[in-house]
Design a protein around this motif. Sequence first.
Motif, PDB file in Angstrom:
ATOM      1  N   GLU A 352      77.408  72.714  76.477  1.00 54.67           N
ATOM      2  CA  GLU A 352      77.052  71.942  75.942  1.00 54.67           C
ATOM      3  C   GLU A 352      76.585  70.492  76.593  1.00 54.67           C
ATOM      4  OE1 GLU A 352      81.471  73.312  73.267  1.00 54.67           O
ATOM      5  OE2 GLU A 352      80.845  71.798  74.820  1.00 54.67           O
ATOM      6  N   LEU A 353      77.286  70.313  77.217  1.00 52.36           N
ATOM      7  CA  LEU A 353      76.080  68.591  78.204  1.00 52.36           C
ATOM      8  C   LEU A 353      74.881  68.853  78.143  1.00 52.36           C
ATOM      9  CD1 LEU A 353      77.296  66.112  79.693  1.00 52.36           C
ATOM     10  CD2 LEU A 353      77.235  67.602  81.695  1.00 52.36           C
ATOM     11  N   ALA A 354      74.001  70.045  78.803  1.00 47.69           N
ATOM     12  CA  ALA A 354      72.745  69.738  78.080  1.00 47.69           C
ATOM     13  C   ALA A 354      71.577  69.680  77.198  1.00 47.69           C
ATOM     14  CB  ALA A 354      72.351  71.425  79.360  1.00 47.69           C
ATOM     15  N   LEU A 355      72.488  70.243  76.355  1.00 48.79           N
ATOM     16  CA  LEU A 355      72.156  70.693  74.576  1.00 48.79           C
ATOM     17  C   LEU A 355      72.434  68.703  74.292  1.00 48.79           C
ATOM     18  CD1 LEU A 355      71.171  72.285  72.281  1.00 48.79           C
ATOM     19  CD2 LEU A 355      73.395  72.049  71.656  1.00 48.79           C
ATOM     20  N   HIS A 434      78.646  58.614  62.422  1.00 45.63           N
ATOM     21  CA  HIS A 434      78.688  58.778  63.828  1.00 45.63           C
ATOM     22  C   HIS A 434      80.103  59.178  64.424  1.00 45.63           C
ATOM     23  CE1 HIS A 434      77.355  58.031  68.032  1.00 45.63           C
ATOM     24  NE2 HIS A 434      78.304  57.293  67.983  1.00 45.63           N
ATOM     25  N   ASP A 435      79.885  60.161  65.278  1.00 45.35           N
ATOM     26  CA  ASP A 435      81.002  61.033  65.766  1.00 45.35           C
ATOM     27  C   ASP A 435      81.022  60.591  67.042  1.00 45.35           C
ATOM     28  OD1 ASP A 435      82.954  62.616  66.357  1.00 45.35           O
ATOM     29  OD2 ASP A 435      81.925  64.628  65.598  1.00 45.35           O
ATOM     30  N   PRO A 436      82.861  60.034  67.787  1.00 45.23           N
ATOM     31  CA  PRO A 436      82.007  59.619  69.366  1.00 45.23           C
ATOM     32  C   PRO A 436      81.952  61.435  69.753  1.00 45.23           C
ATOM     33  CG  PRO A 436      83.978  57.849  67.363  1.00 45.23           C
ATOM     34  CD  PRO A 436      82.888  59.080  67.098  1.00 45.23           C
ATOM     35  N   LYS A 437      82.820  61.469  69.502  1.00 46.33           N
ATOM     36  CA  LYS A 437      83.225  63.232  69.738  1.00 46.33           C
ATOM     37  C   LYS A 437      81.783  64.316  69.661  1.00 46.33           C
ATOM     38  CE  LYS A 437      88.009  63.603  69.231  1.00 46.33           C
ATOM     39  NZ  LYS A 437      89.223  64.295  69.265  1.00 46.33           N
ATOM     40  N   PHE A 438      80.537  63.439  69.196  1.00 46.81           N
ATOM     41  CA  PHE A 438      79.213  64.599  69.970  1.00 46.81           C
ATOM     42  C   PHE A 438      78.505  65.285  70.730  1.00 46.81           C
ATOM     43  CE2 PHE A 438      74.910  63.831  70.626  1.00 46.81           C
ATOM     44  CZ  PHE A 438      74.269  64.730  69.609  1.00 46.81           C
ATOM     45  N   GLU A 440      80.536  67.541  72.045  1.00 47.28           N
ATOM     46  CA  GLU A 440      81.900  68.243  71.677  1.00 47.28           C
ATOM     47  C   GLU A 440      81.745  69.340  70.495  1.00 47.28           C
ATOM     48  OE1 GLU A 440      85.314  65.957  72.907  1.00 47.28           O
ATOM     49  OE2 GLU A 440      84.133  64.498  74.213  1.00 47.28           O
ATOM     50  N   GLU A 441      82.854  70.128  71.042  1.00 47.36           N
ATOM     51  CA  GLU A 441      82.460  71.809  70.443  1.00 47.36           C
ATOM     52  C   GLU A 441      83.273  71.006  68.594  1.00 47.36           C
ATOM     53  OE1 GLU A 441      85.252  75.462  69.506  1.00 47.36           O
ATOM     54  OE2 GLU A 441      85.271  73.904  71.503  1.00 47.36           O
ATOM     55  N   ASN A 442      82.354  71.401  67.762  1.00 48.77           N
ATOM     56  CA  ASN A 442      82.794  71.065  66.353  1.00 48.77           C
ATOM     57  C   ASN A 442      82.733  69.417  65.878  1.00 48.77           C
ATOM     58  OD1 ASN A 442      83.392  73.275  65.741  1.00 48.77           O
ATOM     59  ND2 ASN A 442      85.571  73.144  66.293  1.00 48.77           N
ATOM     60  N   GLY A 443      81.747  68.945  67.178  1.00 49.80           N
ATOM     61  CA  GLY A 443      81.645  67.300  67.594  1.00 49.80           C
ATOM     62  C   GLY A 443      80.451  67.157  66.102  1.00 49.80           C
ATOM     63  N   GLY A 444      80.423  66.244  65.214  1.00 51.37           N
ATOM     64  CA  GLY A 444      79.593  65.402  63.962  1.00 51.37           C
ATOM     65  C   GLY A 444      77.969  65.378  64.460  1.00 51.37           C
ATOM     66  N   ASP A 445      77.400  64.488  63.794  1.00 44.78           N
ATOM     67  CA  ASP A 445      76.481  63.281  63.884  1.00 44.78           C
ATOM     68  C   ASP A 445      76.388  62.191  65.134  1.00 44.78           C
ATOM     69  OD1 ASP A 445      75.990  65.137  61.340  1.00 44.78           O
ATOM     70  OD2 ASP A 445      76.175  63.286  60.280  1.00 44.78           O
ATOM     71  N   TYR A 446      75.574  62.136  65.179  1.00 45.62           N
ATOM     72  CA  TYR A 446      74.836  61.448  66.238  1.00 45.62           C
ATOM     73  C   TYR A 446      73.884  60.302  65.790  1.00 45.62           C
ATOM     74  CZ  TYR A 446      73.970  58.736  70.815  1.00 45.62           C
ATOM     75  OH  TYR A 446      73.938  57.613  71.213  1.00 45.62           O
ATOM     76  N   VAL A 447      74.053  59.085  65.220  1.00 45.34           N
ATOM     77  CA  VAL A 447      73.031  58.079  64.956  1.00 45.34           C
ATOM     78  C   VAL A 447      72.634  57.814  66.218  1.00 45.34           C
ATOM     79  CG1 VAL A 447      72.765  55.990  63.584  1.00 45.34           C
ATOM     80  CG2 VAL A 447      74.914  58.192  62.541  1.00 45.34           C
ATOM     81  N   PHE A 448      71.087  57.798  66.113  1.00 50.21           N
ATOM     82  CA  PHE A 448      70.248  56.733  67.216  1.00 50.21           C
ATOM     83  C   PHE A 448      69.822  56.025  66.754  1.00 50.21           C
ATOM     84  CE2 PHE A 448      69.500  61.216  68.348  1.00 50.21           C
ATOM     85  CZ  PHE A 448      70.363  61.229  69.691  1.00 50.21           C
ATOM     86  N   TRP A 449      69.854  55.402  65.519  1.00 54.47           N
ATOM     87  CA  TRP A 449      69.154  54.284  64.815  1.00 54.47           C
ATOM     88  C   TRP A 449      69.495  53.983  63.326  1.00 54.47           C
ATOM     89  CZ3 TRP A 449      67.498  50.529  67.844  1.00 54.47           C
ATOM     90  CH2 TRP A 449      67.297  49.611  67.027  1.00 54.47           C
ATOM     91  N   PRO A 450      69.978  52.913  63.188  1.00 53.52           N
ATOM     92  CA  PRO A 450      70.515  51.471  63.718  1.00 53.52           C
ATOM     93  C   PRO A 450      71.595  52.572  64.841  1.00 53.52           C
ATOM     94  CG  PRO A 450      71.568  51.151  62.027  1.00 53.52           C
ATOM     95  CD  PRO A 450      71.353  52.540  61.774  1.00 53.52           C
ATOM     96  N   ARG A 451      70.720  50.911  66.210  1.00 52.28           N
ATOM     97  CA  ARG A 451      71.774  52.036  67.332  1.00 52.28           C
ATOM     98  C   ARG A 451      73.870  51.261  67.021  1.00 52.28           C
ATOM     99  NH1 ARG A 451      73.016  53.475  72.091  1.00 52.28           N
ATOM    100  NH2 ARG A 451      74.981  52.407  73.611  1.00 52.28           N
ATOM    101  N   ALA A 452      74.200  53.028  67.339  1.00 50.44           N
ATOM    102  CA  ALA A 452      75.864  52.953  67.265  1.00 50.44           C
ATOM    103  C   ALA A 452      76.342  52.615  68.087  1.00 50.44           C
ATOM    104  CB  ALA A 452      75.692  54.967  66.892  1.00 50.44           C
ATOM    105  N   THR A 453      77.459  52.387  67.621  1.00 48.42           N
ATOM    106  CA  THR A 453      78.952  51.573  68.182  1.00 48.42           C
ATOM    107  C   THR A 453      79.930  52.953  68.709  1.00 48.42           C
ATOM    108  OG1 THR A 453      78.918  49.509  66.816  1.00 48.42           O
ATOM    109  CG2 THR A 453      81.015  50.177  68.491  1.00 48.42           C
ATOM    110  N   LYS A 454      79.604  53.237  70.209  1.00 50.05           N
ATOM    111  CA  LYS A 454      80.284  54.564  70.289  1.00 50.05           C
ATOM    112  C   LYS A 454      82.080  53.587  70.353  1.00 50.05           C
ATOM    113  CE  LYS A 454      76.740  56.464  73.299  1.00 50.05           C
ATOM    114  NZ  LYS A 454      76.641  57.001  73.899  1.00 50.05           N
TER     115      LYS A 454
END
Length: 454
Positions: A352-355, A434-438, A440-454
């Motif tokens: 999962e980390l590698a992915l 944006h999902d802060p748990k991107f 991780e198991e069952n994690g959702g979207d990761y927004v690259f732009w606009p810059r996401a607030t983690k």
Amino acid sequence: MLRQRLIGAIGVAVVFALSDRAWSGPKDIPDRPPRLTFDKPVDYVGWYNDFVRRGRDEKDNAYHVYMKLCPGKDCDGIKPPEGKAAEQFDRAIGRVWTAEEFPELASYLKDCEPYENILKEALRRKYCWVPAPPTLPNLVEITIPFLASARTIAKAMLVKGWKEGEGRMENQIEAWRSILRHATHMESCSMIITGFVAVSLRTLVHEDILRALGSGSIPADQCALLFDELATLEKSALRQERIRLVEWAMELNFLQHFYQKTGGDVKKWESYRPYLEALGMNIGDDFKPDFDFKASAELFDELNSDIAISSGNSPTRKGLRRLRDAISELRPKIAKNSFVKLVAPNRIRSYELALRIEAERRGTLIVLVLHAEYAKKGKWPESLTPITKELKVKTRSSLAIDPYSGKMFVYRLNDGEPLLYSVGVDGKDDGGKHDPKFGEENGGDYVFWPRATK
């Protein structure tokens, strides 16, 4: 740290390397370490030294240069920032700052310059590997004392890159360049612990690039050049088959040493407890000597070959699913073998980390391309399709593929502004929430732009 190595061994590198039954690596790399038969001791230390040197010249090894970062007769070794410098260090990450604003931080970074020069000296070498003393009883005892120091100087270089002054942008790009080369060195060490460090270093750079673009500190007209260089630097990375083979040898060597210490009688395992505890392992009272040495060696072989085939050569969501299926089949065997259970890691989490790291790498490079296109044409691209056709670097259009979906990253214009994101582990498009748990198991979207607030 060694305990974490044992419990988390193999990890990221192993699960997406090719196995000995589907080998496509260089001709100078054997398809597996020597088999453990217990008829006579196998010289795994000798195999390791021969393996990590194979195809490499000793004068190209950066290991001894990196050791200069550690405390020794010539220096006290680099130390993390303390007191006000540490507070200012955290506040300066990701934004332009001045020496007048953060004087203690500026003084700390000035003290770091000799170590920065050491790192740059090391980066002039082609490889990095750790020689093992011939008398070493177990490969697991190999330590890499410069890892913490090297990460400290890398973070210091990142913060220094944000310092206001002449050539600030060039200094920032040089810091990224150096850290990515350092990550490649860590991967060439052929050890899982350095592979994890390489992953963290690349993440530092990816996040810093997005911060720089978000703050406008990198002019858009420089993005094309930066993309070219970063894509080239990262293309040579991920020689993970070397790491997988070394970890495989470590597991077998560890089992062999256990066999020798107990005389082949698992009931005498208590005599081995002090050795395990000396390595930093807290065995506890629930460890049961209910395993067979030969069966354990065969299971290690199966783990290092069958799972690697199942997960494939590049991390994808489909590979993650195959890996889970393969581990599910092997789990009953592992559960019945207390020794393998003790040493074998959670390979699913590692994958999962590698992915996640691969998705971050691709997404960051795409953001650079988007900005380069905007600088050239004065408007954002309508889609990713023309971008993949216009790339002027030696890379494939698969850069635009989200490894979590096997399709292009989600991209669209909202009120004329770009939105780029990955669908994440769950494979569902949540509309760019944006999902802060991107990752991780069952994690959702990761927004690259606009810059996401983690």
